[in-house]
Design an enzyme around this catalytic site. Structure first.
Site, PDB file in Angstrom:
ATOM      1  N   ASN A 174       0.856  -1.183   0.000  1.00  0.00           N
ATOM      2  CA  ASN A 174       0.000   0.000   0.000  1.00  0.00           C
ATOM      3  C   ASN A 174       0.905   1.249   0.000  1.00  0.00           C
ATOM      4  O   ASN A 174       1.733   1.424   0.904  1.00  0.00           O
ATOM      5  CB  ASN A 174      -0.880  -0.039   1.265  1.00  0.00           C
ATOM      6  CG  ASN A 174      -1.787   1.154   1.384  1.00  0.00           C
ATOM      7  OD1 ASN A 174      -1.367   2.282   1.138  1.00  0.00           O
ATOM      8  ND2 ASN A 174      -3.022   0.936   1.768  1.00  0.00           N
TER       9      ASN A 174
ATOM     10  N   HIS B 264       1.008   6.233   1.930  1.00  0.00           N
ATOM     11  CA  HIS B 264       1.755   7.200   2.736  1.00  0.00           C
ATOM     12  C   HIS B 264       2.909   7.860   1.992  1.00  0.00           C
ATOM     13  O   HIS B 264       3.484   8.830   2.478  1.00  0.00           O
ATOM     14  CB  HIS B 264       2.177   6.574   4.058  1.00  0.00           C
ATOM     15  CG  HIS B 264       0.978   6.311   4.913  1.00  0.00           C
ATOM     16  ND1 HIS B 264      -0.039   7.240   5.041  1.00  0.00           N
ATOM     17  CD2 HIS B 264       0.575   5.244   5.625  1.00  0.00           C
ATOM     18  CE1 HIS B 264      -0.992   6.746   5.811  1.00  0.00           C
ATOM     19  NE2 HIS B 264      -0.648   5.527   6.171  1.00  0.00           N
TER      20      HIS B 264
ATOM     21  N   HIS C 275      -5.759   3.624  -1.276  1.00  0.00           N
ATOM     22  CA  HIS C 275      -7.073   3.938  -0.713  1.00  0.00           C
ATOM     23  C   HIS C 275      -7.436   5.341  -1.179  1.00  0.00           C
ATOM     24  O   HIS C 275      -6.800   6.315  -0.771  1.00  0.00           O
ATOM     25  CB  HIS C 275      -6.974   3.877   0.819  1.00  0.00           C
ATOM     26  CG  HIS C 275      -8.272   4.067   1.528  1.00  0.00           C
ATOM     27  ND1 HIS C 275      -8.394   3.891   2.885  1.00  0.00           N
ATOM     28  CD2 HIS C 275      -9.513   4.417   1.099  1.00  0.00           C
ATOM     29  CE1 HIS C 275      -9.655   4.112   3.254  1.00  0.00           C
ATOM     30  NE2 HIS C 275     -10.345   4.453   2.189  1.00  0.00           N
TER      31      HIS C 275
ATOM     32  N   ARG D  23      -9.578   8.003  -0.541  1.00  0.00           N
ATOM     33  CA  ARG D  23     -10.517   8.403   0.514  1.00  0.00           C
ATOM     34  C   ARG D  23     -11.397   9.535   0.017  1.00  0.00           C
ATOM     35  O   ARG D  23     -10.994  10.330  -0.838  1.00  0.00           O
ATOM     36  CB  ARG D  23      -9.746   8.850   1.770  1.00  0.00           C
ATOM     37  CG  ARG D  23      -8.938   7.742   2.416  1.00  0.00           C
ATOM     38  CD  ARG D  23      -8.295   8.227   3.710  1.00  0.00           C
ATOM     39  NE  ARG D  23      -9.269   8.372   4.762  1.00  0.00           N
ATOM     40  CZ  ARG D  23      -9.427   7.497   5.771  1.00  0.00           C
ATOM     41  NH1 ARG D  23      -8.629   6.476   5.897  1.00  0.00           N
ATOM     42  NH2 ARG D  23     -10.358   7.687   6.671  1.00  0.00           N
TER      43      ARG D  23
ATOM     44  N   ARG E  42      -7.176  12.790   1.335  1.00  0.00           N
ATOM     45  CA  ARG E  42      -6.067  13.278   2.174  1.00  0.00           C
ATOM     46  C   ARG E  42      -4.710  12.797   1.682  1.00  0.00           C
ATOM     47  O   ARG E  42      -3.709  13.414   1.964  1.00  0.00           O
ATOM     48  CB  ARG E  42      -6.274  12.890   3.629  1.00  0.00           C
ATOM     49  CG  ARG E  42      -6.128  11.416   3.887  1.00  0.00           C
ATOM     50  CD  ARG E  42      -6.145  11.127   5.362  1.00  0.00           C
ATOM     51  NE  ARG E  42      -7.468  11.329   5.925  1.00  0.00           N
ATOM     52  CZ  ARG E  42      -7.873  10.744   7.063  1.00  0.00           C
ATOM     53  NH1 ARG E  42      -7.048   9.971   7.739  1.00  0.00           N
ATOM     54  NH2 ARG E  42      -9.070  10.929   7.529  1.00  0.00           N
TER      55      ARG E  42
ATOM     56  N   GLU F   4      -8.722   0.336  -2.322  1.00  0.00           N
ATOM     57  CA  GLU F   4      -9.500   0.359  -1.078  1.00  0.00           C
ATOM     58  C   GLU F   4     -10.448   1.539  -1.149  1.00  0.00           C
ATOM     59  O   GLU F   4     -10.048   2.639  -1.549  1.00  0.00           O
ATOM     60  CB  GLU F   4      -8.577   0.581   0.122  1.00  0.00           C
ATOM     61  CG  GLU F   4      -7.859  -0.636   0.586  1.00  0.00           C
ATOM     62  CD  GLU F   4      -6.989  -0.301   1.782  1.00  0.00           C
ATOM     63  OE1 GLU F   4      -7.243   0.701   2.489  1.00  0.00           O
ATOM     64  OE2 GLU F   4      -6.038  -1.041   1.994  1.00  0.00           O
TER      65      GLU F   4
ATOM     66  N   THR G 235      -7.927   3.394   8.804  1.00  0.00           N
ATOM     67  CA  THR G 235      -9.113   2.551   8.936  1.00  0.00           C
ATOM     68  C   THR G 235      -9.091   1.873  10.301  1.00  0.00           C
ATOM     69  O   THR G 235      -8.142   1.172  10.631  1.00  0.00           O
ATOM     70  CB  THR G 235      -9.112   1.475   7.827  1.00  0.00           C
ATOM     71  OG1 THR G 235      -8.751   2.103   6.606  1.00  0.00           O
ATOM     72  CG2 THR G 235     -10.465   0.826   7.705  1.00  0.00           C
TER      73      THR G 235
ATOM     74  N   GLU H  21     -10.447  -9.730   3.616  1.00  0.00           N
ATOM     75  CA  GLU H  21      -9.178  -9.302   4.201  1.00  0.00           C
ATOM     76  C   GLU H  21      -9.406  -9.211   5.701  1.00  0.00           C
ATOM     77  O   GLU H  21     -10.224  -8.404   6.177  1.00  0.00           O
ATOM     78  CB  GLU H  21      -8.717  -7.955   3.646  1.00  0.00           C
ATOM     79  CG  GLU H  21      -7.390  -7.542   4.286  1.00  0.00           C
ATOM     80  CD  GLU H  21      -6.840  -6.234   3.759  1.00  0.00           C
ATOM     81  OE1 GLU H  21      -7.168  -5.824   2.632  1.00  0.00           O
ATOM     82  OE2 GLU H  21      -6.055  -5.608   4.510  1.00  0.00           O
TER      83      GLU H  21
ATOM     84  N   HIS I 173      -3.200  -4.702   8.118  1.00  0.00           N
ATOM     85  CA  HIS I 173      -3.339  -3.544   9.002  1.00  0.00           C
ATOM     86  C   HIS I 173      -2.389  -3.678  10.185  1.00  0.00           C
ATOM     87  O   HIS I 173      -2.487  -4.616  10.958  1.00  0.00           O
ATOM     88  CB  HIS I 173      -4.763  -3.320   9.510  1.00  0.00           C
ATOM     89  CG  HIS I 173      -5.011  -1.863   9.759  1.00  0.00           C
ATOM     90  ND1 HIS I 173      -4.571  -1.227  10.888  1.00  0.00           N
ATOM     91  CD2 HIS I 173      -5.592  -0.915   8.990  1.00  0.00           C
ATOM     92  CE1 HIS I 173      -4.886   0.051  10.815  1.00  0.00           C
ATOM     93  NE2 HIS I 173      -5.497   0.273   9.681  1.00  0.00           N
TER      94      HIS I 173
HETATM   95  N1  PXP Z   1      -5.602  -3.178   4.687  1.00  0.00           N
HETATM   96  C1  PXP Z   1      -6.568  -2.235   4.786  1.00  0.00           C
HETATM   97  C2  PXP Z   1      -7.968  -2.612   4.458  1.00  0.00           C
HETATM   98  C3  PXP Z   1      -6.248  -0.903   5.157  1.00  0.00           C
HETATM   99  O1  PXP Z   1      -7.223   0.017   5.248  1.00  0.00           O
HETATM  100  C4  PXP Z   1      -4.898  -0.577   5.397  1.00  0.00           C
HETATM  101  C5  PXP Z   1      -4.536   0.831   5.740  1.00  0.00           C
HETATM  102  O2  PXP Z   1      -4.750   1.641   4.628  1.00  0.00           O
HETATM  103  C6  PXP Z   1      -3.930  -1.596   5.266  1.00  0.00           C
HETATM  104  C7  PXP Z   1      -4.309  -2.882   4.941  1.00  0.00           C
HETATM  105  C8  PXP Z   1      -2.481  -1.331   5.484  1.00  0.00           C
HETATM  106  O3  PXP Z   1      -2.273  -1.039   6.814  1.00  0.00           O
HETATM  107  P1  PXP Z   1      -0.839  -0.515   7.285  1.00  0.00           P
HETATM  108  O4  PXP Z   1      -0.620   0.789   6.585  1.00  0.00           O
HETATM  109  O5  PXP Z   1      -0.994  -0.389   8.770  1.00  0.00           O
HETATM  110  O6  PXP Z   1       0.151  -1.554   6.842  1.00  0.00           O
END
Ligand code: PXP
Length: 238
Positions: A7, A10, A43, A45, A49, A70, A101, A151, A191
């Site tokens: 992902n 960030h 994601h 959003r 953001r 996402e 999330t 997931e 997550h």
């Molecule tokens: N899975 C989902 C559904 C999420 O919303 C997120 C955060 O965007 C992640 C995985 C990844 O989480 P992390 O950034 O804590 O690795």
């Protein structure tokens, strides 16, 4: 052997901190793929953001592995997904005031509505994942909605790691994964996973894919994206 999807939200968070052009999550996605990532996740959003519409459209063009979007199950984003056509969408709950999330989707409380949205996506050839807490009701409801994938939310496990409480959470995740497989759902997990807490989860063979963002991007700031992804891939491969 489990897969790793990265992902890159960030990377966009850093860019948006200055409303600048860099760093570009699209470049990060390309580097993650070069390092061996099996997929890219963003994601989009409602408050935009971090990831912007432009990022999603460019990623659809450049990602060669698998693009997972996402999103909240709201009309504006549903229409964007139907237009851009990622390989898969993951429905997540979304609240504007949250930092990330926070919990899994309340699937059991909205089987009919979610079922309709899942059917719209699948009708457009987009696979559907639902982000759920590791509890049997949610897994069964995800199956009733027609989802392809669940997931499993690993946030509570990650928060408690390495205490005894984390091992209890690990058991819940394992049971949820077994139930999901018995219902013919593909199982992903994510997550809060990082370079220390991911290994016990890799032992749960029912989990086919890990979704990891923050810890990889955080390491990439210091050591570079390719190295950060390669190091996580080694752990995920077990
Ligand atoms: N899975 C989902 C559904 C999420 O919303 C997120 C955060 O965007 C992640 C995985 C990844 O989480 P992390 O950034 O804590 O690795």
């Amino acid at each position: 052997m489990a897969r790793l999807s990265v992902n890159v939200d960030h990377v966009a968070t850093v860019r948006q901190a200055r409303r600048a052009l860099e760093p570009d999550p699209v470049a990060a996605a390309i580097l993650a793929e070069l390092a061996g990532a099996h997929g890219i996740i963003v994601h989009l959003r409602e408050d935009r953001r971090h990831i912007q519409d432009r990022d999603l459209r460019l990623l659809r063009e450049v990602v060669k592995t698998h693009l997972n979007l996402e999103m909240a199950a709201v009309e504006e984003i549903i229409n964007i997904a139907l237009e851009v056509r990622p390989d898969m969408v993951t429905f997540v709950p979304e609240r504007r005031e949250e930092l990330t999330t926070e919990g899994g989707l309340d699937v059991a409380g909205q089987v009919e509505r979610l079922g309709e949205v899942v059917a719209r996506m699948k009708g457009a050839g987009i696979r559907v994942s639902l982000f759920v807490d590791p509890d049997p009701r949610s897994i069964e409801a995800a199956s009733a909605c027609g989802a392809d994938v669940v997931e499993i939310h690993t946030g509570r496990y990650a928060e408690r790691f390495p205490s005894h409480g984390a091992m209890e959470e690990l058991e819940r995740i394992k049971e949820a994964a077994l139930l999901a497989r018995s219902l013919k759902l593909e199982v992903h997990a994510g997550h809060g996973l990082d370079y220390r807490n991911v290994s016990p989860l890799v032992g749960i063979r029912e989990i086919e894919e890990f979704s990891i963002g923050h810890s990889i991007v955080a390491r990439a700031v210091l050591v570079g994206m390719e190295r950060a992804v390669r190091e996580m891939l080694e752990l995920v491969r077990g």
